[in-house]
Design a protein around this motif. Structure first.
Motif, PDB file in Angstrom:
ATOM      1  N   ALA A 149       0.888  -1.170   0.000  1.00 40.78           N
ATOM      2  CA  ALA A 149       0.000   0.000   0.000  1.00 40.78           C
ATOM      3  C   ALA A 149       0.920   1.213   0.000  1.00 40.78           C
ATOM      4  O   ALA A 149       1.903   1.242   0.749  1.00 40.78           O
ATOM      5  N   VAL A 150       0.619   2.175  -0.833  1.00 38.44           N
ATOM      6  CA  VAL A 150       1.434   3.387  -0.867  1.00 38.44           C
ATOM      7  C   VAL A 150       0.862   4.369   0.149  1.00 38.44           C
ATOM      8  O   VAL A 150      -0.324   4.695   0.098  1.00 38.44           O
ATOM      9  N   ARG A 151       1.724   4.801   1.081  1.00 39.35           N
ATOM     10  CA  ARG A 151       1.238   5.784   2.074  1.00 39.35           C
ATOM     11  C   ARG A 151       1.326   7.176   1.470  1.00 39.35           C
ATOM     12  O   ARG A 151       2.406   7.658   1.122  1.00 39.35           O
ATOM     13  N   VAL A 152       0.167   7.753   1.353  1.00 39.73           N
ATOM     14  CA  VAL A 152       0.053   9.059   0.718  1.00 39.73           C
ATOM     15  C   VAL A 152       0.079  10.134   1.790  1.00 39.73           C
ATOM     16  O   VAL A 152      -0.519   9.979   2.856  1.00 39.73           O
ATOM     17  N   ASN A 153       0.786  11.213   1.497  1.00 38.30           N
ATOM     18  CA  ASN A 153       0.721  12.371   2.387  1.00 38.30           C
ATOM     19  C   ASN A 153      -0.370  13.297   1.849  1.00 38.30           C
ATOM     20  O   ASN A 153      -0.198  13.904   0.802  1.00 38.30           O
ATOM     21  N   PRO A 154      -1.501  13.385   2.552  1.00 36.88           N
ATOM     22  CA  PRO A 154      -2.655  14.109   1.996  1.00 36.88           C
ATOM     23  C   PRO A 154      -2.554  15.623   2.134  1.00 36.88           C
ATOM     24  O   PRO A 154      -3.419  16.353   1.679  1.00 36.88           O
ATOM     25  N   ASN A 155      -1.494  16.096   2.783  1.00 37.65           N
ATOM     26  CA  ASN A 155      -1.338  17.518   3.076  1.00 37.65           C
ATOM     27  C   ASN A 155      -2.556  18.082   3.801  1.00 37.65           C
ATOM     28  O   ASN A 155      -3.194  19.027   3.342  1.00 37.65           O
ATOM     29  N   VAL A 156      -2.830  17.473   4.926  1.00 36.27           N
ATOM     30  CA  VAL A 156      -3.940  17.924   5.779  1.00 36.27           C
ATOM     31  C   VAL A 156      -3.367  18.198   7.159  1.00 36.27           C
ATOM     32  O   VAL A 156      -2.556  17.414   7.657  1.00 36.27           O
ATOM     33  N   ASP A 157      -3.771  19.294   7.753  1.00 39.02           N
ATOM     34  CA  ASP A 157      -3.331  19.578   9.113  1.00 39.02           C
ATOM     35  C   ASP A 157      -4.321  18.936  10.079  1.00 39.02           C
ATOM     36  O   ASP A 157      -5.501  19.270  10.078  1.00 39.02           O
ATOM     37  N   ALA A 158      -3.810  18.011  10.887  1.00 39.52           N
ATOM     38  CA  ALA A 158      -4.694  17.247  11.769  1.00 39.52           C
ATOM     39  C   ALA A 158      -5.123  18.053  12.986  1.00 39.52           C
ATOM     40  O   ALA A 158      -5.976  17.618  13.758  1.00 39.52           O
ATOM     41  N   GLY A 159      -4.517  19.202  13.173  1.00 39.94           N
ATOM     42  CA  GLY A 159      -4.900  20.048  14.298  1.00 39.94           C
ATOM     43  C   GLY A 159      -4.523  19.469  15.643  1.00 39.94           C
ATOM     44  O   GLY A 159      -5.145  19.761  16.658  1.00 39.94           O
ATOM     45  N   THR A 165       1.872  15.381  14.640  1.00 39.00           N
ATOM     46  CA  THR A 165       1.110  15.525  13.408  1.00 39.00           C
ATOM     47  C   THR A 165       1.956  14.914  12.291  1.00 39.00           C
ATOM     48  O   THR A 165       3.185  14.985  12.332  1.00 39.00           O
ATOM     49  N   THR A 166       1.327  14.236  11.343  1.00 39.32           N
ATOM     50  CA  THR A 166       2.137  13.511  10.349  1.00 39.32           C
ATOM     51  C   THR A 166       1.657  13.688   8.915  1.00 39.32           C
ATOM     52  O   THR A 166       2.264  13.176   7.995  1.00 39.32           O
ATOM     53  N   GLY A 167       0.540  14.407   8.705  1.00 37.53           N
ATOM     54  CA  GLY A 167      -0.046  14.432   7.366  1.00 37.53           C
ATOM     55  C   GLY A 167       0.157  15.735   6.611  1.00 37.53           C
ATOM     56  O   GLY A 167      -0.441  15.942   5.563  1.00 37.53           O
ATOM     57  N   GLY A 197      -3.037  -1.277  -2.426  1.00 40.66           N
ATOM     58  CA  GLY A 197      -3.854  -0.261  -1.764  1.00 40.66           C
ATOM     59  C   GLY A 197      -3.134   1.044  -1.522  1.00 40.66           C
ATOM     60  O   GLY A 197      -1.986   1.253  -1.942  1.00 40.66           O
ATOM     61  N   LEU A 198      -3.844   1.916  -0.832  1.00 42.40           N
ATOM     62  CA  LEU A 198      -3.309   3.212  -0.419  1.00 42.40           C
ATOM     63  C   LEU A 198      -3.475   3.317   1.090  1.00 42.40           C
ATOM     64  O   LEU A 198      -4.392   2.708   1.663  1.00 42.40           O
ATOM     65  N   ALA A 199      -2.592   4.088   1.706  1.00 43.23           N
ATOM     66  CA  ALA A 199      -2.649   4.248   3.167  1.00 43.23           C
ATOM     67  C   ALA A 199      -2.460   5.713   3.533  1.00 43.23           C
ATOM     68  O   ALA A 199      -1.786   6.457   2.807  1.00 43.23           O
ATOM     69  N   VAL A 200      -3.052   6.091   4.659  1.00 45.60           N
ATOM     70  CA  VAL A 200      -2.798   7.426   5.237  1.00 45.60           C
ATOM     71  C   VAL A 200      -2.738   7.297   6.758  1.00 45.60           C
ATOM     72  O   VAL A 200      -3.266   6.349   7.344  1.00 45.60           O
ATOM     73  N   HIS A 201      -2.110   8.270   7.356  1.00 48.30           N
ATOM     74  CA  HIS A 201      -2.180   8.441   8.823  1.00 48.30           C
ATOM     75  C   HIS A 201      -1.762   9.886   9.051  1.00 48.30           C
ATOM     76  O   HIS A 201      -0.653  10.267   8.693  1.00 48.30           O
ATOM     77  N   ILE A 202      -2.669  10.681   9.607  1.00 43.98           N
ATOM     78  CA  ILE A 202      -2.376  12.127   9.628  1.00 43.98           C
ATOM     79  C   ILE A 202      -1.923  12.645  10.990  1.00 43.98           C
ATOM     80  O   ILE A 202      -1.580  13.816  11.108  1.00 43.98           O
TER      81      ILE A 202
END
Ligand code: LLP
Length: 445
Positions: A149-159, A165-167, A197-202
Motif C-alpha cells: 500500500a502506498v502511504r500518501v501524504n494528503p497535506n492535511v493539518d490534523a490540528g 502531526t504527520t499528514g 492499496g493506499l494508506a494514510v495516517h495524519i
C-alpha cells in the motif's frame, strides 16, 4: 480512563476488582497496571462502531507492545500495525496471524523487509519511491512478491500537537499525492511488487474529526483515479490517531471522546458506502490509552519557599510524555482524599537529575505525605513503551488485571541484567587485575 474499570471502593482505588494498594505491596513501585476488561471493552466498542464494514483492525503496537496486551486483542480478532522487526516478532509471538499484519514506518531496512516477506504479512505501507525500489529488489531476491500500500501524504493539518502531526506536506511521512499518482500511473508495475492499496495516517490524539473527512475524501478520489487507470487496488488503510480524554474528572470531555468515535465511524460509514475496498484501521491510543495506570509512591514532600514539591519514585524515564510533550496526565491518590480535604497546588516531580523530570506543575492535590500511593492515569499508551533506563533506573514492571485476577506480565528489570549488558573493551581486560579496580568491581561479568 473509563471510571468503571478504575473504581474507588471503600475509599481505595481498584483496577477492575483488585485494589491498587495490594498490587503495590506485591510488586513494589513504580509499576504499570492495565485492565484487561478495559482493553477488551475499548476494542469491542471500536469494532462495534465499524460493524458492517469490510474492516481489519490492526492494533498499532507502538502504543503498548506487551505480549499480554497484544494477545488480548489478537484473541478478539485484531490484526497488528508494526513499524519494526521487533514489533513484527512481538505480534507474531502473541499470535497475530501474519495475514493481518501491516508493516508501516518511514525507514524499513532490507532485513526488516525480508522478515515481513518471510512471515507473509498482509501489506507493506511504503513511504518513499526509494523504499519501493529496495522492496522490489529484496522481494525478487527472495523469489516472492511484496503486497504494497502506498502511504500518501494528503497535506492535511490534523490540528493536533506539532510533535505528533504527520499528514502535512512538511512532514517526513508518506509520499506526496501528486507524486504517488504520477508514479503509479506512469510505472504501473514494478518487479516483485503488487500494488494493493493506499494508506494514510495524519497524526495522533486527534480531537477534531473534520481533518479525517478531508483526508479520506482525498484518498478515495485517488483510489478511484488509480483504479480507472488500471491499477488493481483493493484496500484502503485509514491509519489511526483518534484522540482520547485525559481529563476524566471532566464529564463533558469523556462524553466528547465517546462521541468522537461515533462521529469518526459515521464519516467512515458514509464514505465507504458503495466503495469497493477492504478497509484497514490502525488505532493505538484509543484501544489502550485509558486502560492503564502508572502507580508510584511519594518519597518526600519538600517546601522550597512558596513552592511545594512532591517527589515520587516514578520519573521521566518511566513516563516520558509530560517531559517530552508537556502532556497532561491525571494524578489520583490511591486512598481517596477526605471529602473536605483542602486542595493545594504542588509540583509532582521524579528523582531524575533534569528539571524536565516534572509530571505536573502547580497541580491542585489533596494533602500528601511520604509513602502515599499515587497513580498517573491514561498511561496505557505511549507510556511503558517509551521508557528508558536513564539514570540507570531499571524498567518498571507491568501488571495485567482481569476481574479479580492479576498477573505480572513483565517483571521489573534486574540490576544485574541492566549492568550486565555492558562489556569492557580488551584493553581494559588485558591489564593485570591489580591495576584495574574497575574489573575487580565488575567481577567476572
Ligand atoms: N499508524 C501510524 C502510521 C502511526 O504512525 C501511528 C502513531 C498510529 C497508527 C497509531 O496512532 P494512534 O491511534 O495511537 O494515535 N508518542 C506520542 C504518539 C506518537 C504516535 C505515533 N504514531 C504520544 O505519546 O502522544
Amino acid at each position: 480512563m473509563s471510571s468503571n474499570y478504575f473504581p474507588y471502593r471503600d475509599g481505595q482505588l481498584h483496577v477492575s476488582q483488585v485494589p491498587v494498594a495490594r498490587l503495590a505491596e506485591e510488586v513494589g513501585t513504580p509499576f504499570y497496571c492495565y485492565s484487561a476488561d478495559a482493553l477488551e471493552n475499548s476494542y469491542r466498542s471500536f469494532a462495534a462502531a465499524l460493524s458492517g464494514l469490510p474492516a481489519t483492525i490492526c492494533y498499532a503496537l507502538k502504543a503498548n507492545s506487551n505480549q499480554a496486551v497484544i494477545k488480548t486483542f489478537a484473541d478478539l480478532g485484531a490484526g497488528a500495525d508494526v513499524v519494526s522487526e521487533g514489533e513484527l516478532r512481538r505480534a507474531l509471538a502473541a499470535g497475530v496471524p501474519a495475514e493481518r499484519i501491516v508493516f508501516a514506518g518511514v525507514g524499513k531496512t532490507g532485513q526488516e523487509m525480508i522478515a515481513g516477506l518471510d512471515a507473509g504479512i498482509m501489506q507493506f505501507n511504503v513511504e518513499s519511491l526509494a523504499e519501493l525500489e529496495l522492496l522490489s529488489q529484496v522481494a525478487q531476491q527472495r523469489g516472492t512478491t511484496a503486497p504494497v500500500a502506498v502511504r500518501v501524504n494528503p497535506n492535511v493539518d490534523a490540528g493536533t500537537l506539532d510533535q505528533i502531526t504527520t499528514g502535512r506536506a512538511d512532514s517526513k511521512f508518506g509520499i506526496d499525492a501528486t507524486e504517488a499518482r504520477d508514479f503509479l500511473t506512469g510505472t504501473g508495475s514494478l518487479p516483485g511488487i503488487r500494488f494493493e492499496g493506499l494508506a494514510v495516517h495524519i497524526g495522533s490524539q486527534l480531537t477534531d474529526i473534520a481533518p479525517y473527512r478531508t483526508t479520506f475524501e482525498r484518498l478515495i478520489a485517488l483510489y478511484h483515479e488509480l483504479r480507472e487507470a488500471g491499477l488493481p487496488l483493493r484496500r484502503l488503510d485509514l491509519g489511526g490517531g483518534i484522540g482520547i480524554s485525559y481529563k476524566h474528572h471532566l464529564q463533558e470531555q469523556v462524553e466528547e471522546a465517546e462521541q468522537r468515535v461515533r462521529d469518526y465511524a459515521q464519516v467512515v460509514h458514509g464514505l465507504a458506502d458503495g466503495l469497493d475496498a477492504e478497509l484497514v484501521f490502525e488505532p493505538g491510543r484509543l484501544l489502550v490509552g485509558n486502560a492503564g495506570l502508572l502507580v508510584t509512591r511519594v518519597l518526600y514532600v519538600k517546601d522550597n519557599g512558596e513552592r511545594r514539591f512532591v517527589i515520587v519514585d516514578a520519573a521521566m524515564n518511566d513516563l516520558l510524555r509530560p517531559s517530552l510533550y508537556d502532556a497532561w496526565h491525571e494524578i489520583l491518590p490511591v486512598s481517596a482524599a477526605a471529602a473536605n480535604a483542602e486542595l493545594r497546588p504542588v509540583d509532582v516531580v521524579g528523582p531524575v537529575c533534569e528539571s524536565t523530570d516534572t509530571f505536573a506543575k502547580q497541580r491542585p492535590l489533596p494533602p500528601l505525605k511520604k509513602d502515599d500511593l499515587l497513580v498517573f492515569s491514561s498511561a496505557g499508551a505511549y507510556s511503558f513503551v517509551m521508557a528508558s533506563t536513564y539514570n540507570s533506573r531499571p524498567l518498571a514492571p507491568e501488571v495485567l488485571v482481569r476481574g479479580d485476577r492479576s498477573a505480572i506480565v513483565r517483571a521489573r528489570m534486574e540490576y544485574d541484567a541492566m549492568i550486565g549488558q555492558d562489556r569492557l573493551p580488551d584493553w581494559q581486560n588485558e591489564r593485570a587485575d591489580g591495576d584495574n579496580p574497575q574489573k575487580t568491581a565488575l567481577g567476572a561479568a
